[in-house]
Design a protein around this motif. Structure first.
Motif, PDB file in Angstrom:
ATOM      1  N   ASP A  20       5.247   4.897  -3.412  1.00  0.00           N
ATOM      2  CA  ASP A  20       3.868   5.365  -3.297  1.00  0.00           C
ATOM      3  C   ASP A  20       2.861   4.499  -4.048  1.00  0.00           C
ATOM      4  N   VAL A  21       3.264   3.938  -5.187  1.00  0.00           N
ATOM      5  CA  VAL A  21       2.339   3.204  -6.045  1.00  0.00           C
ATOM      6  C   VAL A  21       2.989   1.915  -6.517  1.00  0.00           C
ATOM      7  N   TYR A 104      -0.618  -4.456   1.420  1.00  0.00           N
ATOM      8  CA  TYR A 104      -1.364  -3.790   2.491  1.00  0.00           C
ATOM      9  C   TYR A 104      -0.633  -3.916   3.822  1.00  0.00           C
ATOM     10  N   ARG A 109      -0.556   1.382  -0.119  1.00  0.00           N
ATOM     11  CA  ARG A 109      -2.014   1.518  -0.221  1.00  0.00           C
ATOM     12  C   ARG A 109      -2.521   1.811  -1.631  1.00  0.00           C
ATOM     13  N   LYS A 110      -1.624   1.974  -2.596  1.00  0.00           N
ATOM     14  CA  LYS A 110      -2.053   2.314  -3.954  1.00  0.00           C
ATOM     15  C   LYS A 110      -1.533   1.263  -4.934  1.00  0.00           C
ATOM     16  N   VAL A 112      -2.085  -0.267  -8.992  1.00  0.00           N
ATOM     17  CA  VAL A 112      -2.680  -0.217 -10.330  1.00  0.00           C
ATOM     18  C   VAL A 112      -2.499  -1.581 -10.977  1.00  0.00           C
ATOM     19  N   PHE A 137      -6.446   1.384  -2.145  1.00  0.00           N
ATOM     20  CA  PHE A 137      -6.926   1.911  -3.424  1.00  0.00           C
ATOM     21  C   PHE A 137      -6.410   1.013  -4.542  1.00  0.00           C
ATOM     22  N   ALA A 139      -6.779   0.494  -8.716  1.00  0.00           N
ATOM     23  CA  ALA A 139      -7.284   1.004  -9.991  1.00  0.00           C
ATOM     24  C   ALA A 139      -6.941   0.006 -11.097  1.00  0.00           C
ATOM     25  N   LEU A 244      -1.462   9.951  -9.181  1.00  0.00           N
ATOM     26  CA  LEU A 244      -1.863   9.026  -8.116  1.00  0.00           C
ATOM     27  C   LEU A 244      -0.852   9.015  -6.977  1.00  0.00           C
ATOM     28  N   CYS A 247      -1.480  11.985  -4.626  1.00  0.00           N
ATOM     29  CA  CYS A 247      -2.824  12.303  -4.158  1.00  0.00           C
ATOM     30  C   CYS A 247      -3.067  11.800  -2.738  1.00  0.00           C
ATOM     31  N   LEU A 249      -5.575   9.887  -0.509  1.00  0.00           N
ATOM     32  CA  LEU A 249      -6.687   8.959  -0.724  1.00  0.00           C
ATOM     33  C   LEU A 249      -7.939   9.340   0.037  1.00  0.00           C
ATOM     34  N   LEU A 252     -10.266  12.240  -2.557  1.00  0.00           N
ATOM     35  CA  LEU A 252     -10.254  11.873  -3.978  1.00  0.00           C
ATOM     36  C   LEU A 252     -11.332  12.585  -4.786  1.00  0.00           C
TER      37      LEU A 252
END
Length: 254
Positions: A20-21, A104, A109-110, A112, A137, A139, A244, A247, A249, A252
């Protein structure tokens, strides 16, 4: 094998697991006083990312830590020091764009970006990249700004100081020289009052600011102080990564 560390993970694990991240540790390569290694920023940031990812993974968040980028933006006076590797912001933009494009295109899609070097400034870079990848996204996490350092350490400073020394003493004690060999990290201030009071900003001329490349006295550093600081910081980051990961997107904002 830690399934949340890309460098240790195999295709069998990746093929059968959705993530996911993505977390991208980003540091620098530069002198850190006499007692810490050149790779301090990258080493500590990669370990912080790994520890936070483990805590998040244990809570069910599917997080993947990418290999750390050890190339930072350096100040005048540092650039000329032997083996201090200076990377222009425009180069960082290209590197990060390529990484974002790869993620991508793979449906991730997430992201950090975990920054561990004060000379790096990713906010304008992220603003430039995001419009190119709709639905992505990104961050920014700067772990060294998350909690009041005065709650954990007695001396201030921002480079090879008590905080960084305590972190490396905890994570990589074999890479720290005895503290009696460290410089005191005395730093000269600007003569212009406005620069000291943040009325204006300019890069510090590093060779004129510090004789030992440190800013902040490391002499009171300890493994115990580093552990306490890192426990709190990685727990806080892990909580964010877990949030995150789950969540939506498209939803948000409250």
């Amino acid at each position: 094998m830690r399934p949340y560390i890309l460098e240790e993970t195999n295709w069998k694990q990746i093929k059968n697991q959705n993530y996911d991240v993505a977390v991208l540790p980003w540091g620098a390569t530069e002198p850190h006083n006499y007692h810490l290694p050149y790779g301090t920023d990258s080493l500590e940031t990669a370990r912080i990312a790994a520890d936070a990812a483990k805590k998040a993974w244990d809570k069910g968040a599917k997080v993947m830590v990418l290999p750390a980028i050890p190339l930072g933006v350096q100040n005048p006076g540092q650039i000329e020091m032997a083996f201090c590797l200076h990377t222009r912001p425009s180069t960082q933009l290209l590197i990060l764009t390529d990484i974002v494009r790869a993620l991508y295109n793979q449906g991730i899609r997430k992201l950090v970006v975990m920054n561990g070097h004060g000379g790096n400034d990713f906010k304008p870079i992220i603003r430039e990249i995001l419009p190119q990848f709709p639905g992505m996204f990104i961050a920014l996490n700067e772990w060294f700004k998350m909690v009041p350092n005065s709650d954990y350490f007695e001396e201030d400073g921002d480079h090879a100081n008590e905080m960084e020394t305590s972190i490396i003493m905890h994570y990589f004690p074999e890479l720290v020289l005895p503290l009696e060999e460290a410089g005191e990290g005395k730093a000269k201030k600007f003569k212009l009052k406005g620069l000291n009071e943040n009325t204006a900003w300019t890069p510090r001329q590093w060779n004129k600011v510090s004789d030992d490349t440190g800013v902040g006295n490391p002499k009171k550093a300890s493994d115990e102080k580093g552990k306490k600081f890192l426990d709190d910081v990685t727990t806080k980051i892990a909580t964010y990564l877990t949030e995150l990961a789950t969540c939506n997107l498209d939803d948000l904002y409250e």
